[in-house]
Design an enzyme around this catalytic site. Sequence first.
Site, PDB file in Angstrom:
ATOM      1  CE  LYS A 293      -1.819  -0.938   4.058  1.00  0.00           C
ATOM      2  NZ  LYS A 293      -1.379  -2.308   4.369  1.00  0.00           N
TER       3      LYS A 293
ATOM      4  NE  ARG B 288      -3.314  -1.279  10.081  1.00  0.00           N
ATOM      5  CZ  ARG B 288      -2.326  -0.676   9.426  1.00  0.00           C
ATOM      6  NH1 ARG B 288      -2.409   0.595   9.108  1.00  0.00           N
ATOM      7  NH2 ARG B 288      -1.272  -1.357   9.067  1.00  0.00           N
TER       8      ARG B 288
ATOM      9  NE  ARG C 148       7.713  -3.350   5.247  1.00  0.00           N
ATOM     10  CZ  ARG C 148       6.428  -3.096   5.461  1.00  0.00           C
ATOM     11  NH1 ARG C 148       5.696  -2.532   4.510  1.00  0.00           N
ATOM     12  NH2 ARG C 148       5.865  -3.404   6.606  1.00  0.00           N
TER      13      ARG C 148
ATOM     14  NE  ARG D 103       7.097  -1.076   9.317  1.00  0.00           N
ATOM     15  CZ  ARG D 103       5.874  -0.894   8.815  1.00  0.00           C
ATOM     16  NH1 ARG D 103       5.734  -0.297   7.633  1.00  0.00           N
ATOM     17  NH2 ARG D 103       4.806  -1.323   9.445  1.00  0.00           N
TER      18      ARG D 103
ATOM     19  NE  ARG E 190       2.679  -5.187  10.887  1.00  0.00           N
ATOM     20  CZ  ARG E 190       3.568  -4.997   9.921  1.00  0.00           C
ATOM     21  NH1 ARG E 190       4.738  -5.604   9.970  1.00  0.00           N
ATOM     22  NH2 ARG E 190       3.290  -4.201   8.922  1.00  0.00           N
TER      23      ARG E 190
END
Length: 211
Positions: A13, A86, A125, A158, A169
Amino acid sequence: MHIVLFGSPGVGKGTQAKRLRERKNWTIIATGDLLREAIAQGTALGLEAKSYIDKGELVPDSVVNGLAREQLSKITGGFALDGYPRNLTQAVQLDEWLSDLNKPIQKAILFELPEEELVKRLSGRRLCSECGAVFHIESGPSQKGDLCDKCGGNLITRSDDEPETVKRRLAVYSEQTQPLVEYYERQGLLVRVSAEGSPDEVFERLIQALE
Ligand code: AMP
């Protein structure tokens, strides 16, 4: 145009939101980025948010809604919301504010990707600790190795991309965010976009979906 971008963690996103900002000059409101900025600045809000983010939980609605409301009130042209709302409480609150501002959501873009691919994207990532640019060790590495090729900052993983937190998550997404699919479908606003392939390919699909 006024849109919401949503989908599971790792779906891309944020990458697509940044491209929309460049292509369409829209304002992007990314609550995750705003929270990470607050953490980096060491504010009280950041400190509170960090304890939830590190566990893979959602930050309380009161905190996130406050941040989003402040940003929404400044918007003049088109916008895309990245990672907000969310859950249903946030979605209902957002609709109320946007109706008052006479800027209702026109499309809710749902990015879709199989779970194995999501995990792969999250574990590879890397984020620039200085400018927030996002890289991927396989599909989009920095030309400067462990340094950001945009600003030279250090690239980091992260903390919420660690495997245990990723699991939580993904579970939080299906429990709390997934109900938004039906919420936006009922309003006739839902548009599904496949997030498979390169960022360029996904962006092409996104642009078509917005037409
Ligand atoms: P993101 O960068 O969008 O993946 O967000 C990172 C983390 O920030 C999430 O896992 C949540 O802990 C928190 N967060 C971001 N946006 C929201 C939101 N709208 N509501 C609650 N928590 C959020």
